[in-house]
Scaffold this motif. Structure first.
Motif, PDB file in Angstrom:
ATOM      1  N   ARG A  27     -37.949  -3.876  16.952  1.00 18.62           N
ATOM      2  CA  ARG A  27     -38.896  -3.983  15.842  1.00 18.62           C
ATOM      3  C   ARG A  27     -38.242  -3.556  14.534  1.00 18.62           C
ATOM      4  N   ASN A  71     -43.111 -11.719  13.944  1.00 14.30           N
ATOM      5  CA  ASN A  71     -42.932 -10.403  14.550  1.00 14.30           C
ATOM      6  C   ASN A  71     -43.022 -10.444  16.077  1.00 14.30           C
ATOM      7  N   ASN A  74     -39.558 -11.127  16.799  1.00 13.32           N
ATOM      8  CA  ASN A  74     -38.593 -10.284  16.072  1.00 13.32           C
ATOM      9  C   ASN A  74     -37.565 -11.136  15.317  1.00 13.32           C
TER      10      ASN A  74
END
Length: 121
Positions: A27, A71, A74
């Motif tokens: 992350r 996200n 990633n």
């Protein structure tokens, strides 16, 4: 520590398009794209904050480049349209804990290895 890997570089004619991707091993918060041409200093290109709700572009690429992120995967992408020979450079993505989209190179502490973009005239 998170690692970043860029991909998508290559050779393209002026006016063409390329899509760069930055894959993170974990992350990340904010991501920026930078570039460095031979004999020149590294310069800021575009940045995006953690949510994707804030983006920031260098004047030289605004309106031609678009930064976005996924996200769930990633990844951060840089869509480059209307490419010019002066866009030729090694492109790097970098990560920062700064929560906003910033062009301040000093705030970025994790860098990828870079990917070459060459635009022919």
């Amino acid at each position: 520590q998170v690692q970043l890997v860029e991909s998508g570089g290559g050779l393209v004619q002026a006016g063409g398009s390329l899509r760069l991707s930055c894959a993170a091993s974990g992350r990340t918060i904010s991501i920026g794209w930078f570039r460095q041409a031979p004999g020149k200093e590294r310069e800021f290109v575009a940045a995006i904050n953690w949510s994707g709700g804030s983006t920031y572009y260098a004047y030289s690429v605004e309106g031609r480049f678009t930064i976005s992120r996924d996200n769930a995967k990633n990844t951060v992408n840089l869509q480059m349209n209307s490419l010019k020979p002066e866009d030729t450079a090694v492109y790097y993505c970098a990560a920062t804990r700064y929560p906003g989209s910033t062009g301040n190179t000093r705030l970025y502490n994790i860098w990828g290895q870079g990917t070459q973009v060459t635009v022919s005239s």
